[in-house]
Design a protein around this motif. Structure first.
Motif, mmCIF file in Angstrom:
data_model
loop_
_atom_site.group_PDB
_atom_site.id
_atom_site.type_symbol
_atom_site.label_atom_id
_atom_site.label_comp_id
_atom_site.label_asym_id
_atom_site.label_seq_id
_atom_site.Cartn_x
_atom_site.Cartn_y
_atom_site.Cartn_z
ATOM 1 N N TYR A 8 7.863 -56.333 19.669
ATOM 2 C CA TYR A 8 7.560 -56.517 21.172
ATOM 3 C C TYR A 8 6.374 -57.646 21.141
ATOM 4 C CZ TYR A 8 10.666 -53.416 23.623
ATOM 5 O OH TYR A 8 11.829 -52.639 24.089
ATOM 6 N N GLU A 12 6.340 -61.130 22.630
ATOM 7 C CA GLU A 12 5.509 -61.544 23.661
ATOM 8 C C GLU A 12 4.710 -62.788 23.186
ATOM 9 O OE1 GLU A 12 2.272 -59.682 26.652
ATOM 10 O OE2 GLU A 12 2.838 -58.632 24.742
ATOM 11 N N SER A 16 6.077 -65.041 26.151
ATOM 12 C CA SER A 16 5.558 -64.836 27.666
ATOM 13 C C SER A 16 4.602 -65.831 28.539
ATOM 14 C CB SER A 16 4.741 -63.769 27.709
ATOM 15 O OG SER A 16 3.208 -63.982 26.772
ATOM 16 N N TRP A 23 11.136 -64.399 28.708
ATOM 17 C CA TRP A 23 10.261 -63.062 28.215
ATOM 18 C C TRP A 23 10.814 -62.013 28.797
ATOM 19 C CZ3 TRP A 23 8.589 -59.878 24.983
ATOM 20 C CH2 TRP A 23 7.586 -58.902 25.288
#
Length: 102
Positions: A8, A12, A16, A23
């Motif tokens: 994760y 990210e 992101s 994302w």
């Protein structure tokens, strides 16, 4: 750090900011994978990690061939030393073989 925590965080960091919609998509795929946990037992964490990482090859910082499954898998293998099973799941996700033939 556990496999999913690492996955994760990495996903990210790569998606992101430059690709927020990608994302969010990756989070949704990971949620679907997590829902399969009760039937996967020992492989549940592996599948969730691969799910959240599956589109990292779209990251502008990783894109080299323009084929996101390959770019993501290469990065995971060469730069991150990721578990071979995660690398393979990323490399072969969503009809990657058919796309590669194109």
């Amino acid at each position: 750090m556990g496999l999913t925590t690492w996955a994760y965080s990495l996903s990210e960091s790569l998606l992101s900011d430059p690709l927020p919609r990608r994302w969010v998509h990756s989070l949704g795929v990971a949620e679907g994978a997590r829902s399969l946990g009760p039937i996967l037992s020992a492989d549940a964490e592996l599948l969730e990690a691969a799910a959240v990482l599956h589109d990292i090859g779209y990251s502008p910082s990783l894109a080299s061939t323009g084929f996101h499954p390959l770019d993501g898998a290469r990065f995971l293998r060469e730069q991150e030393g990721a578990d071979d099973r995660v690398v393979r799941l990323v490399a072969h996700h969503s009809c990657a073989l058919l796309e590669a033939e194109e």
